[in-house]
Design a protein around this motif. Structure first.
Motif: not given
Lengths: 139, 288, 1111
Positions: C1044, C1046-1048, C1050, C1053-1054, C1088-1092
């Protein structure tokens, strides 16, 4: 009739400060309206905005997200993220027609049992003033 | 059509392909209606002659880079679309070295329909202040002087001035039209989750039935997931088959993010987005 | 399929009294997956727990919900219960029916019951999604860090070390000992504090298992229980501890004296010091706080604090040595410098800045007066010859720096005499030739060769002669013209030519009326010289106002005193002449318009305001420029006609040729020219050694941040004696300089901003050569398994309590000050005296609860030790001098600690101390004594007690910067910066952070025995940890689903704990990966994780959503 309306409130409380603060209200036998149902989370920073939107979708009249005071987060920074996320979400929900008064973000420490009780009384009264909303259809 | 500009795009594309700098070039070609345009993927230098560029080239081609990860691609990028490049760089979705950006100035895109283009500029173009892409490797045709109106968010403030109940009614009606085709998501350069929350089963955030409350949650979360990330290409609204004014949602968030966190997406690939950082001393409305 | 059992606790009547348990049980039975429900009077009791275990077995339960009190109360208990029945401890959920329901809604049975049903339903929904979790085991580094070397930290260190484990003890002061070391006696036994403390300190110093890091601070902490990594900054002592023999020779020569912190500002110490005789480690420390403002403000970086400190000690020769380390022009700069140092002088914030320039001049005057030994020539260690063109301040400064590095230097001067602008541009009444000659001679004696009458015309020739680098400091020697009509008539002079002629002794004859055009130093000099040459009526014409006038203000003042007038806001239009002879000058009035590029307001002519001044001569002093004709060819110039150089290296366009001073910068001042010469010298040395000229140059110096001005008594600056106006006929010097006594007086006003003045006198006397002024702070990293924080607290500053006379009357002191006075090794040799006059105090008034039990001024609670401290000091005062009578004005008087403590108070009273319960209204001065007025609460009468000394028992609070350390450690503290315990009663030395323990005054005010107890207790927890084989790590951590992700990043960072790392998969994708050892389970990343893609075990999306859906 209005006096019988009981708003439904869901509260996400961080384990270290606010949940303990709610415990403190209990151990000190303070009284507050029964409307709230508390969901315990490790940190207010755990609360995904999705949960709050879901609460409103499911018909909650009010949602409370509560954590440690800024600077006192058990995880040092979680509540700073909470603050940003929900400052924006509140504005956005209000824009979509769910009044921002229905969503509260509060900092309650483990020793602030009284603050927690007062907050609940105040919030419940404010929600009662706004009147009921059922699921999606009313703001 | 600016012949010289198009020639520059074609020459550059051919050059890049012939030198092997890139595997392919993503640009625009004339659609079969002879009036509008459509995306074109060029892999053969001889096909570069099909490339065009004019006021009908609305598509944000940056989205396609997400499908070409790991490949060296060139892409034709308008000023507004270019912000998507910075967004994707910031989020680690593309590598700068893998992308050759053929920047183009933009005279403003017009509303189009099959076999027809109107004289009217798209709404987003009327307030666009960018005279050239914010990032590019080659700028075809040079900068274009723009005489844009200032973005006032006047439509947003107008909405904000209405009562909560009025707004609720308005959005319920709009979301009532939604058929959950997810075209808005598919076209969005910021929507790239392998499994969208709308289709997740663990947990099931959203029911699959088309119902007002599910539509409402879909649009709420779709826009909120783009908070501080939407770069304003407005492709979602353009492709919405039922005409939901999605820019009213996206730009509301854009406006609030600007006001609360002084941030605009896609301008600087290094700047931390609003949800990645915080200021200890900042005070939000609910704390006052 | 889950098989859930629900157990409802009555908690006696605590829950059952407000909640209809049978109704809740009935509702629970109908919930999906619930297969068993029962209720119990006290679920936490042994029978209650046994019932759960039995039901688990009997009904094959694989999930348990207990409706009882808060999970914060009994979650751990019930986890053990279900584990006992073979269930994973995490397959348990508690519905908080007591704190969150029955206790807060006691008389709303219906609502409370409905709520209880909701809470149970919510718990059932949640527990169904719960997965079994297994704690991981991690190893332990059996090594402890103790922070704070007071008695609590000492005790903890010794206990851990004695048990056989290594300890790193970090203390930020130069010695361990803490506040206990300051005490004379300890209550209630009246032991000598040092006698019981110093043996322990020595043990710490000598213990094989203790690594003592004094004068050190913890910078950063990462990791977790059993596995911390600590960054420790070892602050530089500027003294090599391994070489220092504690001989104290450095102290004898150190010129900087300041208040001793150890003696609570009653005594003095030097900048190099040992806090107290029994200090551990017994090594000296030089106290440096950065660079003094004067030194930072000086473009050339002259160490003014250094020479001023030595002047204050009468070491005039040594002081001059300090200056000469930077530049050779004490006499010159002491007269003509624009002294930016004085503008920034911190003393200026108290009264007036130190007369730094005059003190500098004094050193030169003193040398001239007493005679100077010939300077020893520098040994030429370098082969590369250096050529310098121009012998002005830039060229000579450059030559001076290079020759001292061993370069053979030759200066080429086109004029017949050496000195450039210093000689021909400054009138002798400001800079006597004798002074200049002395300083030039000094440079020559060092080995600089100066060739006069030798202009440099051709750079190639110079290089051909074997010079490897060239510096051009040829100045800006042509006067600029104004371009007004009549400017070329004889009788119109240009200031530089005029000054040059006068200074070289050429006779210049002037008429009786002279106008000088310009507002710079050259104009002022020209006007004053004109007067000395006999002109009677002199007007200086300047186009802006006084505020903009660039000349040195004191020079302008002197000029006006000499009778010269200034026409402000006027500009010449043309020179009027008759028969080729000047007869006047026509001017126009100006007004100030908008600011120009220089920031000064641009003068604008007022139409029709022309006026005429009758004059015989006009002297133009409107600027000077570079004469290209005198410079070699092939050099690049700027648009302004000055030489073009690299702003950092000062190299010209020609390799190896450097330039600086007026030839580059356009006329600036002497100190700017010297600075340029010095900068060029740095570049040239680097050029000749073949190293990069930009990278690694000396950094700009860091200004000292805070300069204490507490207790500084206002004292005006010594004024400069000048020659009477009537006597100023010839070219005698106008300013006369300081005599020795005045100089010393003035130097003593220096605040010693940076503490150590870097005069380096200590280096000269240190036989073991232990002193290293260049020493740097060192950062070391240590791995430890446990941390004890014992950073202590200190008394509130008594001088802030002006209501009790603190900071107002010198005879109002703190209890610690009394303690120091009583100590035989203290500042008064064991005599308690009145600080105002050193007299013996007969009546002493103690005031209790100052800044404690009072939110407004300090802490809201009792400070715990003060009652005992006051009783002790009252007893001791009597012991020291039986005629002393003490009053203790108290709010409550108690001896916490029981046993002999309370008796001690009785003893104080029996031995003659007057205890009065009451409140102080005022502490006023009366007849040289203090009058303490207030209310006696017991008699309800007012009292007025005359006293000689007032002692304030102030509250204790942690240091202000303690919070920074606590944040680094991620441990909680309260609003007063006291540490928070994991539980105030049951876990008093633990924190919420596993593996970090606390002891002593950092937690709350404690006395010595309590600090020792807590230090020992903290050590015991450390040892308990070290005795385990491994540690169970919390299993509620986050985990990434890489399909799941995406390697963004985020999440990275948090994450506050740096637990997220980027990982590259085999297919080239980058994904997040969580280090479970570092993850604390906060879940910030999950939200923070949009893709869950991230799941927090124990708080998964399913679980929380199930709760939402159940409501």
């Amino acid at each position: 009739m209005k006096s019988e309306y009981q708003p439904k409130v869901i509260g996400f409380l961080c384990n270290w400060c606010s949940y303990a603060g709610a415990d403190m209200a209990g151990t000190s036998r303070m009284r507050y309206p029964q409307n709230i149902r508390i969901i315990r989370v490790p940190c207010s920073g755990r609360v995904d905005p999705l949960f709050v939107v879901k609460c409103f979708q499911r018909g909650a009249d009010g949602v409370l997200v509560s954590g440690c005071h800024p600077g006192d987060c058990h995880y040092t920074e979680g509540n700073y993220h909470t603050r940003r996320r929900f400052a924006l979400l509140r504005e956005f929900l209000d824009y979509l027609g769910i009044a921002k008064e229905r969503m509260r973000v509060e900092w309650v420490s483990a020793s602030e049992g009284q603050k927690f009780a007062d907050l609940l009384s105040d919030f419940t009264a404010e929600l009662a003033g706004l009147g009921p909303r059922s699921k999606i259809l009313d703001g | 059509m600016d012949k010289e500009l198009i020639q520059q795009i074609r020459d550059k594309a051919r050059n890049l392909l012939e030198e092997g700098t890139v595997e392919g070039v993503i640009g625009y070609e004339r659609a079969s209606d002879g009036v509008t345009s459509r995306p074109l993927f060029v892999y053969n230098p001889s096909d570069t002659e099909r490339l065009i560029y004019d006021e009908t080239c609305a598509h944000n081609l940056v989205k396609y880079l997400l499908d070409k990860k790991g490949k060296k691609m060139a892409v034709v990028v308008k000023p507004c679309d270019s912000r998507a490049i910075n967004l994707l760089l910031n989020e680690g979705q593309i590598e700068r070295d893998n992308v050759f950006i053929i920047g183009v100035g933009c005279p403003g895109m017009v509303e189009t329909n099959w076999n027809h283009k109107s004289e009217t500029l798209q709404a987003k173009c009327r307030t666009c202040q960018l005279s050239k892409p914010v990032v590019y490797d080659f700028l075809a045709g040079g900068e274009i002087e723009r005489q844009a109106e200032e973005e006032t968010y006047s439509d947003i403030t107008e909405e904000e001035a209405k009562s909560v109940a009025t707004r609720r009614g308005f959005w319920l009606e709009q979301f009532g039209h939604c058929i959950r085709c997810y075209a808005c998501r598919q076209v969005c350069p910021g929507c790239y989750c392998p499994v969208c929350f709308a289709e997740r089963l663990d947990p099931l955030w959203l029911g699959i039935r088309i119902a007002p409350e599910e539509n409402d949650m879909w649009q709420t979360i779709r826009s909120f997931h783009l908070a501080g990330r939407c770069i304003g290409c407005n492709e979602c609204e353009r492709v919405c088959p039922v005409g939901i004014p999605l820019s009213l949602l996206n730009r509301k968030l854009e406006k609030d993010v600007k006001e609360l966190f002084a941030f605009q997406a896609g301008l600087d690939p290094e700047e931390k987005p609003p949800f990645a950082t915080f200021k200890k001393e900042e005070v939000m409305e609910f704390e006052k | 399929m889950a098989r859930i059992g629900v157990f409802l606790c009555h908690c006696g009547s605590n829950i059952a009294g407000a909640v209809n348990i049978p109704e809740v049980a009935e509702a629970a039975r109908r919930l999906p997956q619930v297969v068993h429900v029962e209720d119990n009077k006290f679920t936490c009791s042994d029978p209650g727990q046994a019932a759960i275990q039995q039901a688990i077995t009997e009904h094959q339960l694989n999930r348990v919900v207990i409706g009882a009190c808060s999970p914060r109360m009994h979650e751990a208990t019930f986890r053990r219960t279900v584990t006992g029945a073979g269930l994973n401890p995490y397959l348990l959920e508690i519905a908080n029916l007591r704190e969150h329901c029955s206790w807060v809604h006691p008389d709303q049975v219906e609502e409370a019951t409905a709520k209880a049903i909701d809470l149970v339903r919510k718990a059932v929904a949640r527990v169904a999604w719960q997965e079994p979790l297994t704690p991981k085991h991690v190893g332990i580094t059996r090594r402890a860090l103790v922070i704070g070397g007071g008695i609590a930290g000492i005790q903890a260190s010794l206990d851990i070390a004695d048990a056989g484990y290594e300890v790193i003890l970090v203390e930020r002061e130069p010695s361990i000992g803490g506040h206990m070391a300051q005490l004379d006696k300890t209550f209630p036994t009246l032991d000598c504090s040092a006698c019981i403390l110093t043996p322990k300190m020595t043990m710490v110093g000598q213990h094989a298992n203790i690594k003592l890091m004094s004068y050190s601070e913890v910078e950063d902490v990462s990791g977790y229980i059993g596995n911390f990594r600590v960054k420790i900054k070892n602050k530089s002592r500027y003294i090599d501890m391994s070489k220092c023999t504690s001989c104290s020779e450095c102290v004898k020569v150190c010129p900087v004296e300041l208040n001793s912190e150890f003696d609570e500002n009653l005594g003095k110490r030097k900048a190099t010091y040992i806090p107290f005789p029994q200090a551990i480690p017994n090594k000296y420390t030089i106290d440096k706080r950065g660079y003094p403002p004067c030194r930072v403000a000086c473009p050339a970086g002259v160490n003014a604090q250094g020479y001023i400190a030595l002047i204050s000690q009468g070491k005039f020769k040594e002081a001059l040595e300090v200056l000469r380390r930077t530049m050779p022009f004490a006499g010159v700069c002491g007269r003509v410098c624009t002294h930016p140092c004085e503008q920034d002088c911190e003393r200026g914030q108290v009264d007036q800045p130190i007369a730094i320039r005059t003190l500098k001049r004094f050193m030169a005057d003193y040398e001239l007066k007493t005679g100077r030994e010939k300077a020893a020539p520098v040994e030429m260690t370098k082969e590369e010859k250096v050529a310098i063109a121009g012998s002005g301040p830039a060229g000579l400064a450059c030559a001076y720096d290079l020759v001292r590095q061993g370069y053979p230097v030759t200066v080429f001067e086109s004029a017949p005499e050496v000195g450039g602008l210093l000689r021909y541009g400054i009138p002798e009444y400001r800079l006597p030739k004798e002074v200049l000659n002395n300083e030039i001679n000094y440079i020559q004696e060092l080995g600089v060769e100066i060739k006069t009458n030798t202009p440099v015309k051709n750079l190639t020739e110079i290089f051909d002669e074997g010079y490897k680098a060239i510096f051009l400091g040829t100045g800006a020697g042509v006067s600029q013209k104004m371009g007004i009509p009549g400017e070329n008539i004889p009788g119109v002079l240009h200031s530089l030519d005029f000054l040059r002629q006068v200074n070289f002794g050429v006779k210049v004859s002037l008429g009786s009326k002279v106008a000088v055009i310009g507002g710079g130093n050259a104009a002022v000099d020209a006007a004053r010289i004109a007067q000395r040459l006999g002109a009677k009526e002199i007007n200086v014409v300047y186009r802006r106002s006084r505020a903009e006038m660039p000349a040195i203000p004191s020079e302008i003042e002197e000029m006006e005193r000499e009778g010269i007038k200034i026409q402000f806001l006027a500009a010449p239009v043309k020179v009027l002449s008759k028969d080729n002879r000047v007869i006047g000058i026509q001017c126009i009035r100006m007004e100030l318009g908008e600011p120009d590029a220089s920031g000064r307001r641009r003068p604008v002519p007022i139409k029709g305001s022309e006026f005429t001044i009758d004059v015989d001569n006009v002297i133009m002093a409107v600027g000077q420029g570079v004469d290209k004709a005198t410079l070699p060819e092939d050099l690049d110039y700027t648009n302004w006609g000055t030489l073009c150089v690299d702003p950092v290296t000062l190299q010209t366009n020609i390799d190896g040729v450097f330039a600086g001073g007026d030839v580059v910068s356009d006329p600036a001042d002497v100190i700017a020219a010297i600075t340029a010469g010095k900068e060029a010298a740095i570049s040239m040395d680097r050029y000749l050694r073949g190293i990069d000229m930009e990278e690694g140059r000396p950094e700009t110096v860091k200004r000292v941040e805070e300069v204490s001005k507490a207790g500084v008594i206002s004292k005006a600056r010594q004024s400069m004696p000048t020659l009477g106006v009537g006597k100023r006929k010839g070219f005698d010097e106008v300013e006369l300089g300081f005599d020795e006594k005045t100089a010393v007086e003035e130097a003593k006003r220096c605040l010693n901003c940076a503490i150590c003045s870097e005069c380096r006198e200590c280096e000269k006397v240190c036989e073991p050569e232990a002193i290293d002024h260049e020493m740097q702070d060192e950062i070391s990293e240590e791995d430890v398994g446990a941390i004890v924080v014992a950073t202590g607290a200190g008394p509130l500053d008594h001088t802030q309590f002006s209501i009790y006379g603190g900071g107002v009357h010198p005879d109002v002191v703190s209890t610690l000050q009394i303690e120091r006075m009583m100590n035989a090794a203290g500042p008064t040799g064991g005599e308690v005296v009145r600080p105002s006059n050193g007299a013996h105090p007969k009546e002493v008034v103690f005031i209790s609860c100052v800044g404690s039990r009072d939110e407004r001024t300090g802490t809201g609670y009792c400070n715990k030790v003060c009652c005992m401290v006051m009783a002790k000091q009252a007893i001791m005062l009597k012991e020291h001098a039986p005629d002393t009578h003490s009053y203790i004005i108290y709010v409550d008087a108690r001896g916490p600690g029981g046993k002999i403590f309370e008796d001690f108070l009785t003893r104080a009273e029996k031995e003659g101390t007057t205890y009065m319960r009451g409140q102080i209204d005022s502490v006023a001065k009366q007849d040289g004594r203090l009058l303490i007025s207030g209310q006696d609460f017991l008699s309800n009468e007012t009292f007025n007690i005359p006293a000689d000394l007032v002692v304030l028992a102030t509250g204790l609070m942690p240091n202000e910067d303690a919070a920074r350390l606590f944040q680094t450690l991620h441990i909680s503290y309260d609003a007063k910066n006291f540490l928070l315990q994991a539980h105030p009663k049951l876990r008093p030395v633990e924190t919420a952070m596993d593996g970090i323990f606390i002891a002593g005054c950092a937690v709350a005010p404690t006395d010595v025995p309590e600090s020792v107890t807590q230090g020992g207790a903290a050590a015991e927890y450390v040892l308990k940890l070290f005795s385990q084989e491994s540690i169970e790590a919390e299993p509620m951590t986050s985990i990434v689903d890489i399909a799941r992700c995406t390697g963004c990043l985020l999440c990275q960072q948090v994450c506050p704990f740096q637990a997220v790392e980027a990982e590259t998969l085999r297919d080239g994708r980058t994904v997040a990966s969580i280090n479970e050892s570092l993850c604390k389970g906060c879940g910030i990343c999950v939200a923070a994780c949009r893709p869950g893609a991230i799941k927090l075990r124990g708080f998964s999306d399913q679980q929380i959503l199930a709760e939402v859906m159940a409501l």
